[in-house]
Design an enzyme around this catalytic site. Structure first.
Site, PDB file in Angstrom:
ATOM      1  N   ARG A 195       8.755   7.238  -7.740  1.00 13.81           N
ATOM      2  CA  ARG A 195       7.378   7.589  -7.343  1.00 13.81           C
ATOM      3  C   ARG A 195       7.398   8.366  -6.010  1.00 13.81           C
ATOM      4  O   ARG A 195       8.076   8.011  -5.067  1.00 13.81           O
ATOM      5  CB  ARG A 195       6.554   6.317  -7.195  1.00 13.81           C
ATOM      6  CG  ARG A 195       5.110   6.539  -6.703  1.00 13.81           C
ATOM      7  CD  ARG A 195       5.003   6.417  -5.194  1.00 13.81           C
ATOM      8  NE  ARG A 195       3.638   6.574  -4.717  1.00 13.81           N
ATOM      9  CZ  ARG A 195       3.314   6.707  -3.438  1.00 13.81           C
ATOM     10  NH1 ARG A 195       4.251   6.725  -2.516  1.00 13.81           N
ATOM     11  NH2 ARG A 195       2.067   6.837  -3.072  1.00 13.81           N
ATOM     12  N   THR A 215       3.284   4.686   7.896  1.00 12.41           N
ATOM     13  CA  THR A 215       3.930   5.997   7.831  1.00 12.41           C
ATOM     14  C   THR A 215       3.652   6.763   9.104  1.00 12.41           C
ATOM     15  O   THR A 215       2.528   6.757   9.593  1.00 12.41           O
ATOM     16  CB  THR A 215       3.343   6.784   6.641  1.00 12.41           C
ATOM     17  OG1 THR A 215       3.789   6.164   5.447  1.00 12.41           O
ATOM     18  CG2 THR A 215       3.768   8.240   6.655  1.00 12.41           C
ATOM     19  N   GLY A 240      -1.467   6.564   4.279  1.00  9.46           N
ATOM     20  CA  GLY A 240      -2.285   5.822   3.326  1.00  9.46           C
ATOM     21  C   GLY A 240      -1.880   6.080   1.888  1.00  9.46           C
ATOM     22  O   GLY A 240      -0.756   6.513   1.624  1.00  9.46           O
ATOM     23  N   GLY A 255      -1.023   7.755  -1.003  1.00 12.08           N
ATOM     24  CA  GLY A 255      -0.654   9.152  -1.161  1.00 12.08           C
ATOM     25  C   GLY A 255      -1.253   9.837  -2.374  1.00 12.08           C
ATOM     26  O   GLY A 255      -1.549  11.035  -2.335  1.00 12.08           O
TER      27      GLY A 255
END
Ligand code: SD4
Length: 330
Positions: A218, A190, A242, A244
């Protein structure tokens, strides 16, 4: 209605509710503490999660020409969204368990304006839609079909986001349907990107396809203001990558900015952010989170749970990949 007008028209009571917790301002003592920790002011500057060289180079190009930090972070993030080889962001991202690529993004500017899209499908640049939410609507977040409809109204084109590679891997995964996030590999590319422009104004952006093979619908931390990203132009900014769920549980990015407000350096604040997460996960060693932060002076920091995370910086002093120290050791 433009966001600014909407805010002006909001009732004072409602505005007070939002403003009150943010009104704790930086004390003179902490401000001088923050300044004395820095050898000098470094700006403009940009910093992003992971070693995204092309994204920081793009953001730097904008900053160097005198562009705004908001344009810099958006354009930097767009580089990764368009990269089909990055399977955690934009086109080429891993799909959810039903085979749909579903994207999350948010953006925040120097005035505390922000916009986000959640579970957005078929649109190649969710960060650009998030900016439109911020600038063209009275809202902060749009999700799912509503976000997609809004994107088309704004002129974004319907795009197939599922590449052959991601599709084949998903089909392979479906044979066992085992949900096992792999540290640093499967689920972690991300991009969270922060910048300070020549005027000294700070902005941030965060964009992701989320956890690979997640449940449909999600949402992680990345599009949640305060969790995946937070900017306070008086203090600094932070962003996360990472798992979340754990970042949301500590409202990680907001926490880090508030720790900087109390006088911690970006590095110290990121370390404390990770420690707070580990305090709630004492026996867990199977997940990764990386935080990065920047303060008003352009001082940067980063910290993570597992070895393997790094963050990239770009300023007039040069550009480099900075391997992050970690809470757990190799
Ligand atoms: C999420 N934080 O959806 C994101 C995943 C991530 O690199 O950071 N991937 O939980």
């Amino acid at each position: 209605m433009q966001r600014r007008n909407f805010l002006k028209n909001s009732s004072a009571a409602a505005a007070g509710l939002v403003a009150a917790p943010l009104a704790i301002s930086c004390t003179e003592e902490n401000r001088s503490k923050m300044t004395s920790q820095n050898s000098g002011t470094i700006r403009p500057i940009t910093i992003c999660t992971w070693n995204f060289e092309n994204a920081t180079a793009k953001a730097w190009e904008v900053l160097k020409e005198g562009g705004s930090s908001l344009d810099a972070v958006q354009q930097g993030a767009m580089v990764e969204e368009a990269d089909v080889t990055n399977q955690t962001v934009g086109i080429g991202g891993r799909p959810d368990r039903d085979g749909n690529v579903s994207l999350d993004a948010c953006i925040m500017d120097k005035d505390g304006n922000c916009g986000a899209v959640l579970a957005l499908q078929h649109i190649a640049s969710p960060i650009s839609v998030a900016r439109k939410v911020m600038e063209e609507t009275p809202h902060v977040m749009l999700a799912g079909k509503g976000a997609e409809k809004f994107a088309y109204e704004q002129g974004f084109k319907k795009t197939n986001l599922l590449t052959e590679k991601s599709k084949q891997e998903w089909l392979e995964w479906k044979k066992t349907s085992k949900y096992e996030p792999i540290i640093n590999i499967e689920n972690h590319d991300t991009i969270g990107i922060l910048a300070i422009d020549q005027k000294g104004d700070i902005s941030g952006a965060c964009t992701t396809s989320g956890m690979g093979y997640k449940y449909a619908g999600r949402i992680g931390d990345s599009p949640i203001i305060g969790a995946g990203l937070f900017v306070d132009n008086e203090i600094g900014a932070a962003t996360a990558t990472g798992v979340g769920e754990e970042v949301v549980r500590t409202v990680g990015s907001f926490l880090i900015v508030e720790l900087m407000r109390q006088g911690k350096s970006p590095q110290e604040a990121c370390e404390e952010g990770v420690r707070r997460i580990m305090a709630k996960n004492k026996d867990r060693t199977d997940f990764q989170i990386g935080f990065i932060a920047i303060n008003k002076n352009g001082e940067t920091g980063g910290y993570c749970i597992q070895p393997g995370f790094s963050y990239r910086t770009y300023s007039k002093e040069g550009h480099e990949d900075n391997p992050s120290d970690s809470f757990l050791k190799a």
